[in-house]
Design an enzyme around this catalytic site. Structure first.
Site, PDB file in Angstrom:
ATOM      1  N   GLY A 290      21.677 -93.356  45.574  1.00 49.37           N
ATOM      2  CA  GLY A 290      21.845 -91.918  45.717  1.00 49.37           C
ATOM      3  C   GLY A 290      21.383 -91.401  47.068  1.00 49.37           C
ATOM      4  N   VAL A 291      20.720 -90.270  47.037  1.00 49.76           N
ATOM      5  CA  VAL A 291      20.296 -89.631  48.289  1.00 49.76           C
ATOM      6  C   VAL A 291      19.253 -90.499  49.014  1.00 49.76           C
ATOM      7  CG1 VAL A 291      18.483 -88.152  47.282  1.00 49.76           C
ATOM      8  CG2 VAL A 291      19.743 -87.384  49.291  1.00 49.76           C
ATOM      9  N   ASP A 292      18.445 -91.208  48.261  1.00 49.61           N
ATOM     10  CA  ASP A 292      17.440 -92.105  48.830  1.00 49.61           C
ATOM     11  C   ASP A 292      18.115 -93.193  49.689  1.00 49.61           C
ATOM     12  OD1 ASP A 292      14.978 -93.350  49.228  1.00 49.61           O
ATOM     13  OD2 ASP A 292      14.756 -94.037  47.157  1.00 49.61           O
TER      14      ASP A 292
ATOM     15  N   SER B   8      16.140 -84.989  41.157  1.00 56.09           N
ATOM     16  CA  SER B   8      16.220 -85.421  39.735  1.00 56.09           C
ATOM     17  C   SER B   8      17.553 -85.166  39.054  1.00 56.09           C
ATOM     18  CB  SER B   8      15.108 -84.808  38.871  1.00 56.09           C
ATOM     19  OG  SER B   8      13.858 -85.395  39.154  1.00 56.09           O
ATOM     20  N   THR B   9      18.522 -84.561  39.752  1.00 60.43           N
ATOM     21  CA  THR B   9      19.776 -84.219  39.056  1.00 60.43           C
ATOM     22  C   THR B   9      20.851 -85.298  39.169  1.00 60.43           C
ATOM     23  OG1 THR B   9      20.815 -83.039  40.904  1.00 60.43           O
ATOM     24  CG2 THR B   9      19.337 -81.769  39.477  1.00 60.43           C
ATOM     25  N   GLY B  10      20.504 -86.440  39.781  1.00 60.37           N
ATOM     26  CA  GLY B  10      21.450 -87.562  39.841  1.00 60.37           C
ATOM     27  C   GLY B  10      21.136 -88.549  38.730  1.00 60.37           C
TER      28      GLY B  10
ATOM     29  N   ILE C  53      22.627 -84.332  53.223  1.00 57.04           N
ATOM     30  CA  ILE C  53      21.302 -83.987  53.746  1.00 57.04           C
ATOM     31  C   ILE C  53      20.952 -84.787  55.001  1.00 57.04           C
ATOM     32  CG2 ILE C  53      19.875 -85.600  52.387  1.00 57.04           C
ATOM     33  CD1 ILE C  53      18.053 -83.038  51.876  1.00 57.04           C
TER      34      ILE C  53
ATOM     35  N   TYR D  26      18.437 -89.552  37.621  1.00 57.90           N
ATOM     36  CA  TYR D  26      17.291 -89.184  36.786  1.00 57.90           C
ATOM     37  C   TYR D  26      17.663 -88.212  35.664  1.00 57.90           C
ATOM     38  CZ  TYR D  26      13.761 -91.701  39.575  1.00 57.90           C
ATOM     39  OH  TYR D  26      12.999 -92.666  40.192  1.00 57.90           O
TER      40      TYR D  26
ATOM     41  N   ASN E 210      11.879 -92.824  44.602  1.00 56.91           N
ATOM     42  CA  ASN E 210      11.260 -93.320  43.363  1.00 56.91           C
ATOM     43  C   ASN E 210       9.812 -93.685  43.688  1.00 56.91           C
ATOM     44  OD1 ASN E 210      11.221 -96.109  44.333  1.00 56.91           O
ATOM     45  ND2 ASN E 210      13.434 -96.050  44.018  1.00 56.91           N
TER      46      ASN E 210
HETATM   47  P1  ADP Z   1      17.375 -88.648  41.376  1.00 52.36           P
HETATM   48  O1  ADP Z   1      16.979 -90.060  41.103  1.00 52.36           O
HETATM   49  O2  ADP Z   1      16.198 -87.779  41.820  1.00 52.36           O
HETATM   50  O3  ADP Z   1      18.209 -88.051  40.303  1.00 52.36           O
HETATM   51  P2  ADP Z   1      19.753 -89.059  43.062  1.00 52.36           P
HETATM   52  O4  ADP Z   1      19.800 -89.534  44.448  1.00 52.36           O
HETATM   53  O5  ADP Z   1      20.433 -89.887  42.020  1.00 52.36           O
HETATM   54  O6  ADP Z   1      18.220 -88.784  42.728  1.00 52.36           O
HETATM   55  O7  ADP Z   1      20.376 -87.610  42.988  1.00 52.36           O
HETATM   56  C1  ADP Z   1      19.733 -86.445  43.433  1.00 52.36           C
HETATM   57  C2  ADP Z   1      20.777 -85.490  43.976  1.00 52.36           C
HETATM   58  O8  ADP Z   1      21.124 -85.884  45.304  1.00 52.36           O
HETATM   59  C3  ADP Z   1      22.077 -85.469  43.184  1.00 52.36           C
HETATM   60  O9  ADP Z   1      22.434 -84.116  42.968  1.00 52.36           O
HETATM   61  C4  ADP Z   1      23.070 -86.160  44.118  1.00 52.36           C
HETATM   62  O10 ADP Z   1      24.375 -85.653  43.950  1.00 52.36           O
HETATM   63  C5  ADP Z   1      22.521 -85.777  45.463  1.00 52.36           C
HETATM   64  N1  ADP Z   1      22.919 -86.595  46.637  1.00 52.36           N
HETATM   65  C6  ADP Z   1      23.362 -87.868  46.693  1.00 52.36           C
HETATM   66  N2  ADP Z   1      23.609 -88.225  47.973  1.00 52.36           N
HETATM   67  C7  ADP Z   1      23.301 -87.150  48.748  1.00 52.36           C
HETATM   68  C8  ADP Z   1      23.355 -86.863  50.148  1.00 52.36           C
HETATM   69  N3  ADP Z   1      23.753 -87.767  51.050  1.00 52.36           N
HETATM   70  N4  ADP Z   1      22.955 -85.625  50.569  1.00 52.36           N
HETATM   71  C9  ADP Z   1      22.539 -84.696  49.683  1.00 52.36           C
HETATM   72  N5  ADP Z   1      22.477 -84.899  48.367  1.00 52.36           N
HETATM   73  C10 ADP Z   1      22.862 -86.103  47.893  1.00 52.36           C
END
Ligand code: ADP
Length: 168
Positions: A32-34, A117-119, A11, A121, A24
């Site tokens: 993760g994505v954050d 939320s699919t990581g 992303i 969480y 969060n």
């Molecule tokens: P949450 O805490 O909301 O579950 P996460 O970051 O753990 O957040 O995961 C949310 C989603 O983002 C997951 O499906 C994960 O695979 C995905 N993700 C992790 N890194 C990236 C990225 N760089 N770009 C897009 N999606 C990502």
């Protein structure tokens, strides 16, 4: 009418007006994505987030994109999955809806979402994809000229396949 699109990718590399962060409640960064979004945006992002006083689950806040290609980052907080009896479905839908409402207020016409939320969480991916696509479709139906594209950016194959089946 807005297009709903699905891609497999990162992303932080999307050239859209706004990317959505699955943050969060502290909004001060995480994994993760954050973590990926904060790393790509640079330290200006956490400084901007510090001024926002956190964010409740299901709500959304906005900052600039700093070093990202996108002008804005919309920070939303999805629910932690506790088994399904803790309002998780409504809270996930609210996270998508709040993000889109804020986007429209800022004139955002192209927006990319991660699979909130699919990581860590732990939200079941199939149910999360259903809620995400239904909530976004309903929003664009109700605001037919507000947004040009809503892009679902899937990081893993499982989500990519689920979204492709739902959007097809
Ligand atoms: P949450 O805490 O909301 O579950 P996460 O970051 O753990 O957040 O995961 C949310 C989603 O983002 C997951 O499906 C994960 O695979 C995905 N993700 C992790 N890194 C990236 C990225 N760089 N770009 C897009 N999606 C990502």
């Amino acid at each position: 009418m807005a297009k709903l699109t699905v891609i497999k990718g990162d992303i932080t590399l999307q050239e859209v007006d706004a990317i959505v962060n699955a943050a969060n409640t502290s909004l001060l960064g995480g994994g993760g994505v954050d973590g990926a979004i904060h790393l790509a945006a640079g330290p200006g992002l956490v400084d901007a987030c510090k001024k926002l006083n956190g964010c409740a689950t299901g709500e959304a806040k906005i900052t600039e994109g700093f070093r990202l290609q996108s002008q804005y980052v919309i920070h939303t907080v999805g629910p932690v999955w506790h088994g399904g009896n803790d309002n998780e479905e409504l809270l996930l839908s609210n996270a998508y809806h709040s993000s889109l409402s804020l986007a429209v207020r800022y004139g955002v016409r192209t927006i990319a979402f991660p699979n909130i939320s699919t990581g860590v969480y732990g939200f079941p991916k199939h149910l999360a994809a259903q809620i995400a696509t239904e909530t976004v479709q309903r929003f664009v139906d109700e605001h037919p000229s507000a947004i040009d594209e809503v892009r679902f950016v899937c990081f893993d194959e499982e989500n990519y396949n689920l979204y492709n089946d739902l959007i097809a």
